[in-house]
Write an enzyme that holds these catalytic residues in place. Structure first.
Site, PDB file in Angstrom:
ATOM      1  N   GLU A  60      15.743  17.912  -6.249  1.00  0.00           N
ATOM      2  CA  GLU A  60      16.099  19.219  -6.799  1.00  0.00           C
ATOM      3  C   GLU A  60      15.719  19.361  -8.263  1.00  0.00           C
ATOM      4  O   GLU A  60      15.329  20.448  -8.712  1.00  0.00           O
ATOM      5  CB  GLU A  60      17.592  19.474  -6.605  1.00  0.00           C
ATOM      6  CG  GLU A  60      18.008  19.703  -5.149  1.00  0.00           C
ATOM      7  CD  GLU A  60      18.047  18.443  -4.314  1.00  0.00           C
ATOM      8  OE1 GLU A  60      18.006  17.336  -4.908  1.00  0.00           O
ATOM      9  OE2 GLU A  60      18.103  18.544  -3.074  1.00  0.00           O
ATOM     10  N   HIS A 129      28.680  21.027   1.556  1.00  0.00           N
ATOM     11  CA  HIS A 129      28.004  22.165   2.171  1.00  0.00           C
ATOM     12  C   HIS A 129      28.815  23.445   2.037  1.00  0.00           C
ATOM     13  O   HIS A 129      28.535  24.426   2.723  1.00  0.00           O
ATOM     14  CB  HIS A 129      27.744  21.896   3.659  1.00  0.00           C
ATOM     15  CG  HIS A 129      26.674  20.878   3.920  1.00  0.00           C
ATOM     16  ND1 HIS A 129      26.856  19.549   3.668  1.00  0.00           N
ATOM     17  CD2 HIS A 129      25.401  20.994   4.401  1.00  0.00           C
ATOM     18  CE1 HIS A 129      25.754  18.876   3.997  1.00  0.00           C
ATOM     19  NE2 HIS A 129      24.853  19.730   4.440  1.00  0.00           N
TER      20      HIS A 129
HETATM   21  C1  TPP Z   1      20.773  16.075  -2.947  1.00  0.00           C
HETATM   22  C2  TPP Z   1      20.554  16.567  -1.557  1.00  0.00           C
HETATM   23  N1  TPP Z   1      19.548  17.434  -1.313  1.00  0.00           N
HETATM   24  C3  TPP Z   1      19.349  17.918  -0.080  1.00  0.00           C
HETATM   25  C4  TPP Z   1      20.136  17.534   0.969  1.00  0.00           C
HETATM   26  C5  TPP Z   1      19.912  18.142   2.357  1.00  0.00           C
HETATM   27  N2  TPP Z   1      19.423  17.116   3.284  1.00  0.00           N
HETATM   28  C6  TPP Z   1      20.258  16.445   4.080  1.00  0.00           C
HETATM   29  S1  TPP Z   1      19.474  15.250   4.952  1.00  0.00           S
HETATM   30  C7  TPP Z   1      17.986  15.663   4.276  1.00  0.00           C
HETATM   31  C8  TPP Z   1      16.766  14.881   4.651  1.00  0.00           C
HETATM   32  C9  TPP Z   1      16.914  13.436   4.341  1.00  0.00           C
HETATM   33  O1  TPP Z   1      15.779  12.727   4.752  1.00  0.00           O
HETATM   34  P1  TPP Z   1      15.705  11.166   4.683  1.00  0.00           P
HETATM   35  O2  TPP Z   1      16.096  10.691   3.335  1.00  0.00           O
HETATM   36  O3  TPP Z   1      14.369  10.771   5.172  1.00  0.00           O
HETATM   37  O4  TPP Z   1      16.839  10.641   5.680  1.00  0.00           O
HETATM   38  P2  TPP Z   1      16.960  10.893   7.248  1.00  0.00           P
HETATM   39  O5  TPP Z   1      17.704  12.167   7.435  1.00  0.00           O
HETATM   40  O6  TPP Z   1      15.584  10.927   7.808  1.00  0.00           O
HETATM   41  O7  TPP Z   1      17.764   9.735   7.755  1.00  0.00           O
HETATM   42  C10 TPP Z   1      18.122  16.730   3.395  1.00  0.00           C
HETATM   43  C11 TPP Z   1      17.018  17.374   2.668  1.00  0.00           C
HETATM   44  C12 TPP Z   1      21.181  16.632   0.673  1.00  0.00           C
HETATM   45  N3  TPP Z   1      22.024  16.201   1.627  1.00  0.00           N
HETATM   46  N4  TPP Z   1      21.353  16.154  -0.579  1.00  0.00           N
END
Ligand code: TPP
Ligand code: TPP
Ligand code: MG
Ligand code: MG
Lengths: 333, 376, 333, 376
Positions: A60, A129
């Site tokens: 972000e 959220h």
């Molecule tokens: C700071 C933040 N930004 C955005 C999100 C929204 N979000 C939740 S899971 C996710 C993707 C995460 O991807 P990854 O790190 O590859 O983990 P995975 O879900 O594949 O296990 C996002 C963008 C969040 N939870 N926290």
């Protein structure tokens, strides 16, 4: 004129902005192929291409920091922060860069950045959220803060925000994304940015609110009317600056006011409203401004959110307090 | 597969400082100009006269630096962040830029600003506290100094994306320190730049210190190696060698202009002065370290080279000094003549469009100030 | 009992905490060999070693994030943020992690982290070196916020903060680091955390303030006394929670109140004070609470700060307003 | 010197996925167990019975995952983040841990939680929304799930510093995704870990997706290579090979215990399900990709191996299935029996010490709720 959900109106608003100004670019996580987790950018990458509707890396501060650079170069970035609780990693770029760049450059550099954030609770979601972070930004000079409550306003104010040369935090109450209404996308109208609106006129007390609670306030006004109490309902729309003219005029007429928001009470927007109203309307007030807000707690697990969020009954309890009737608001000190 | 950082390439000269081992170097501390197989061609056009111009730049910015430090000691400036020792890193890189390139820097890049066309008179008002900004960024192609460490690395990356969208072959360059590499923003900038192949050059002046913290606290391995891990090609250069810095910066700019994306340059140099005029480095660093670096002085080696070649005659040396003095005096005169700002300017440039709440505060403060006038 | 500057008292307080509890560790930029840019940690690394007084990499989110882990493991980190304006990169770790961990773990995990920040203006410094970010943190549930104003309180409240099992933002008004006073480091005393103190009694109006402006308020009270106006001065000390009992009792007696702080006015701590006071003292108030604060602008260049910061004259102008006398506060709306 | 990321080591098996090329692999997708010169010794003790136990773990956590997904579809849970496809990465790594090690994970590590001793009944309450926390972190040596992407990488690093200060040889391990590597916190964690030689293992499950974003958007080069650039030794492992994951994790833990500091493991795996039950991956990904990965299923290859060796008989297979069913049914029963929380619990655990303002709000809300009782 067509019927749209608020989400649909926002989508239409973004499309209109992308069409009208080649400098408008959209940035965010999952806003491209997926169209955003709330589908607000649905179809826009297909239509305008990946340069104008950019999926960004998961960072972000990176989103806002690069948006600053794009704006420095003359672009109008519209950034989506996926959820309210994920804006904090970008806090430094927002308060120290986005908000201050104009002042820092003696006006040479404009950063017309719009930061769209789905905010607030009421959707049974997980931790982080359901936050309502408006107070942090309304306290920060250099930013404008807007909160929309229905499809037409969402469409109109989004246009205003993107067109504005100041940075705008644009709050979308996610529990109203499916709220339907008539939207006129063609009308020419005076800019609404910075103005509140009186949604319902009344004489006994004023309810001041914004975003997701506007519907709650209207329902409360209906319920109160059944009991013979006439409530005026103001949708603030602009949280920074506050449209004091509209708010003060109403409270001077009614003499009583309840302000309500989802965020925790202490040092929330309700504090500013109560303080500012008291300053402007002291001799007209029959009772201290009443605040009905979320508690001073981290947002609770979803099965408890109905207790945390102001609802119709809690709002009417606050109205009772403002009217000097028995309520849960006793003389506390 | 196991990853380790690539070993530094074989060192050309034996050097006491490990960070310099294997760094690109064209002009040795003794003033000998050597070729470099990879980068030498970038500065083949830099003849004695051109080198003399770079020498002039370095002398002038050092003189500006000294003058500003004195102005601070005399109470004319509130603070000054000296660049002493970093002249080659700043001049070599900034002189590689085109007018339409754009620099985003921290507070210490007064040498860069000088090259971009910021007048010395424009350098001081911010440090005197009379204005938020000394210059118009768009006039000179350089943002005003960034105080929040590393924030500008993202701004440069975003600006580069804008250049890319515009179809321009101009380049954005971010200047930052060794300490800045620890901030999350610096890493996120590398991520964004790599992902979008952004035309941006990350120019890190590793001056060995972040206030009192040695670079070893920020990184267990080379800073240039870090960028490589993000997929951003990087190079370590002798930051006190103006020719080598010019060469590697030109190469990075050329890659960016050709669509090759971001580069990272670690210019190994040394902050010979205090962090700012408010700092006392004797509290935390060994005077011997400073002495060792004095022998690598960026100006001395160019002087040695040009003197040996008979170019830098006493006469020309005097001319350079005169130029530097003239600039410094003009800066001093401009500085001390700066009036205090109008109180009501407090309320300017906060918003582009009308803001009733701020207008109210402004009107109230005007009434307040008037009440003192009335009282007189 | 000995005479100390506030900076010296803080240094003594840290030394006492490090001595008393082996779990106390200090973390921050330049706090080791240099002893901090304000020398508050002077000599402590030499005395307690680099494991207990840790120079950290230059990354504020990293400082707070690793402090969370250390606290998770049972340590009591005391983090120094070098200047107010550098706390924002750590904002996410503070509001989403530090503040919420106890609630997130149903009380299983305590994070007794103290975050020391030199705050505020008045020292002629550069951009980002004079912010007053207290409102952001006072709005965040799960945090406590403290602001000290003199050597004895600095010493005492620092002990309390470090001993507290809740995370505490500890604001040190940097322009008072050199303020001298008697400090008793040995006395046993009731914990002061969470309490305000009446520094001067008065009858005509109450001035509520904290931190760097306490001295200004006391000077204003002296000046007002010369004109026959009796001001009560309250040093809030705890900005979250606010000691409403002390504040309300005073305002009920005086009927008039001026709140003053350096931070911008909108949605600042003064808003909460004005709102909370009005709620608790409505029928006692002769005039709306008056706010005398920094303007809603980014902190200005240092030659202008004397205009931005409330000073004795502006405070007395606010007192005039509260007393219903002519002032720059007109009926504005 | 110029830096580039080290080329992946020569590939052992030809593999369609480039990310896997050169990754450590011990059990092939066909179920053949091979040696690995560097890491094979770490799992020399893992005989057929031990492998069967790992198989049992993987089947159970997949069954838990399926059951929880069903519970969500049936409205018993508000949300569920499936781990389908990542069983080997989670079980292989978590089974390498000692009881006194400590894990900091994201939301998806239910397999890790299972290994740490979190009961299936404790996994679901948070996703049902009835409580903030399903378990006591100190009982199981695992923090509750972290939703803020990458924040836990710093917590693990700080915990590791605490272990170091304590003189313990326990290790902290951080679990996070490919997307998380872009967040500044992840990079800062590498900086702090490298600087202090902290006993922490960074375990990155590169499951190729961050919601709808492919890993190519987060990085132009290998994620393991990025860590190396920070001076943190790293390795890429076939994340669908439970033995290889166990081996590299044991090696990393051993290094940390011996004072060798941090390591980074990139486990290349695949998120076979949606991001969460709220997600619809058909909107953004090619079904062919999923098909290709199905052939690399982490459970199938262990089954193939053990079946070929005559260890996984029909009988034992049935026993494993029965175990999984039993766990799933217990979880379901516990889930549906969960009562809604007491409204007044809202005010608990916000502060450790008395907080008059919150007490006031609590008392008011109690009066408010009472007024409804009274009205009845
Ligand atoms: C700071 C933040 N930004 C955005 C999100 C929204 N979000 C939740 S899971 C996710 C993707 C995460 O991807 P990854 O790190 O590859 O983990 P995975 O879900 O594949 O296990 C996002 C963008 C969040 N939870 N926290
Ligand atoms: C976010 C942030 N944290 C801390 C500081 C305080 N600070 C100012 S300069 C500095 C050291 C910077 O070191 P480096 O990046 O190496 O640059 P140099 O000063 O050596 O040019 C620090 C810690 C700051 N300005 N911004
Ligand atoms: Mg440095
Ligand atoms: Mg992923």
């Amino acid at each position: 004129m067509s019927t749209m959900t608020m989400g649909g109106a926002l989508n239409a608003g973004l499309r209109a902005a992308l069409t009208a100004d080649p400098k408008v670019v959209l940035m965010g996580e999952d806003i491209g192929r997926l169209g955003g987790v709330y589908r607000i950018t649905d179809g826009l990458q297909r239509e305008f291409g990946p340069r104008r509707v950019m999926d960004t890396p998961l960072a972000e501060s990176g989103i806002l920091g690069t948006a600053v650079g794009l704006a420095y170069r003359g672009y109008r970035p519209v950034c989506e922060i996926q959820f309210d609780g994920f804006v904090y990693p970008a806090f430094d770029q927002i308060v120290s860069q986005v908000a201050r760049m104009r002042a820092r450059t003696n006006g040479a550099v404009s950063l017309p950045i719009t930061i769209r954030i789905p905010v607030g609770g009421g959707i049974g979601s997980a931790e982080h959220h359901s936050d309502s972070p408006e107070a942090y930004f309304a306290h920060t000079p250099g930013l404008r803060v807007v909160s929309v409550a229905d499809p037409q306003d969402a469409y109109d104010l989004l246009q205003d925000a993107i067109a504005c040369d100041d940075p705008v935090l644009f709050f979308e109450p996610k529990r109203r994304y499916h709220l339907k209404g008539e939207v006129d996308t063609g009308r020419s109208r005076p800019a609404a940015l910075g103005t509140a609106r009186v949604l319902r006129q009344g004489t006994d007390a004023t309810v001041v609110t914004f975003g997701g609670l506007v519907q709650v306030a209207l329902a409360a006004a209906d319920a109160a009317a059944d009991e013979g109490v006439s409530l005026e309902v103001i949708d603030l729309r602009s949280l920074s600056p506050i449209d004091w003219v509209t708010v003060a005029a109403s409270v001077r007429r009614t003499g009583r006011v309840v302000v309500t928001h989802e965020a925790p009470e202490s040092v929330g927007l309700g504090a500013e409203l109560a303080a500012g109203i008291t300053e402007r309307c002291f001799s007209y007030l029959e009772h201290a401004p009443v605040r009905v807000t979320g508690f001073d707690i981290p947002y609770p697990p979803s099965k408890l959110e109905k207790h945390h969020l102001p609802d119709l009954d809690r709002l009417l309890d606050g109205v009772d307090a403002a009217l000097g009737r028995p309520s849960s608001f006793e003389d506390e000190s | 597969m196991s990853h380790t950082v690539a070993a530094p390439r074989a060192a050309g000269t034996p050097d006491p400082d490990p960070a310099l081992r294997g760094a690109v170097r064209i002009l040795t501390p003794d003033g000998e100009r050597r070729d470099d197989a990879e980068y030498g061609g970038q500065v083949a056009d830099v003849d004695d006269e051109a080198l003399l111009a770079l020498y002039d730049d370095m002398v002038v910015v050092r003189r500006i630096d000294t003058e500003a430090t004195n102005l601070q000691r005399q109470g004319e400036l509130a603070l000054w962040p000296p660049l002493l020792g970093q002249e080659a890193a700043q001049i070599g890189s900034a002189r590689a830029l085109r007018t339409d390139d754009f620099a985003f820097t921290s507070y210490r890049e007064n040498g860069v600003a000088y090259c971009r066309g910021v007048t010395p008179a424009e350098l001081v008002p911010v440090w005197r506290g009379v204005t938020a900004s000394g210059w118009d960024p768009y006039r000179v192609g350089m943002a005003t100094p960034q105080v929040i460490i590393a924030a500008q690395t993202l701004h440069a990356t975003g600006y580069a994306l804008g250049l890319q969208h515009d179809g321009s072959d101009a380049v954005a360059i971010a200047y930052f320190g060794d300490g800045a590499t620890s901030e999350g923003d610096a890493s996120e900038a590398l991520v964004f730049a790599a992902t979008y192949t952004a035309p941006v050059v990350f120019f890190c002046q590793n001056n060995h210190w972040a206030i009192s913290e040695p670079v070893s606290l920020q990184s267990g391995s080379s800073l240039a190696g870090r960028a490589a891990g993000f997929g951003v090609p990087s190079v370590t250069v002798d930051g006190n060698d103006v020719l080598a810095v010019l060469a590697v910066t030109r190469a990075a700019l050329a890659r960016a202009r050709a669509g090759g994306g971001p580069s990272f340059i670690e210019a190994v140099t040394y902050r010979m002065g205090p962090h700012t005029t408010a700092d006392d480095p004797t509290r935390y660093r060994d005077p011997a370290e400073l002495e060792a670096w004095r022998r690598l002085d960026p100006i001395d080696r160019v002087a040695a080279h040009l003197t040996a070649r008979g170019v830098l005659t006493d006469e020309r040396r005097a001319a350079v000094t005169a130029h530097a003095d003239e600039v410094a005096h003009a800066m001093r005169a401009a500085c001390t003549a700066l009036p205090d700002p109008d109180p009501m300017s407090l309320f300017e440039h906060v918003y582009a469009t009308a803001h009733p709440e701020l207008d109210r505060q402004k009107a109230r403060y005007a009434r307040y100030l008037d009440s003192f006038e009335d009282a007189r």
